[in-house]
Scaffold this motif. Structure first.
Motif: not given
Length: 184
Positions: A89, A86, A114-115, A117-118
């Motif tokens: 993120v 995380l 970012t989404l 990556q999450l």
């Protein structure tokens, strides 16, 4: 010569009381020596077994203590891999907030990245989404019905997902919040 005056040497001749007593004393002495030797041997075996027992008990206690320490460390640091996933993120979100003049398009692109990556962090850590499509049969193990609505589909099937649910490996972390089709 006459045999009357000569001492008897035949094996069936009785022993004199002194000879009998001496033989019994010798037998008793031999028996005592044997029993003392056996007792000493048994004491040595007993001491050896007691030593083995104490060593085994100490080994078991040490193994139990090590196992408890390992379990404690596993609990304490089990989230380490997930937290590390995380960090990227969090870095992306920090970078987005550091851009005060970002355009809506830049924010959109940054949010999408970012989404991704999450979701990649979730996948690496076996955190899977529960997102049933409309018409999927309602499963109380994975879904939580918020309401029952009339719908033109099979009764007891998912109409709409209000919030995704999540699994960790095969365990439900949070069920998906759904509306369910009522009977027609």
């Amino acid at each position: 010569m006459s045999d009357k005056h000569q001492p008897s040497t035949s094996p069936s001749a009785p022993f004199s009381p002194e000879e009998t007593e001496a033989a019994m004393a010798a037998n008793t002495s031999d028996e005592m020596d044997r029993l003392n030797a056996e007792l000493a041997e048994l004491k040595a075996k007993s001491a050896d077994l007691a030593d083995q027992f104490l060593r085994a008990k100490a080994d078991t206690e040490n193994a139990r203590r090590r196992a408890e320490e390992e379990v404690s460390k596993a609990r304490k640091f089990s989230i380490e891999g997930f937290a590390e996933s995380l960090l990227a993120v969090a870095d992306s979100l920090d970078a987005a907030l550091a851009m005060p003049e970002a355009t809506a398009q830049q924010l959109r692109e940054g949010t999408d990245a970012t989404l991704r990556q999450l979701l990649a962090a979730f996948e690496r850590n076996k955190l899977l989404a529960i997102n049933p499509s409309a018409g999927t049969k309602f499963d109380p193990h994975f879904h939580q019905a918020i309401s029952v609505v009339p719908a033109a589909q099979e009764a007891n099937s998912v109409v709409m997902v209000l919030q995704k649910g999540y699994l960790i490996a095969d365990r439900v972390l949070r069920p998906a919040l759904v509306t369910v089709a009522g009977p027609q």
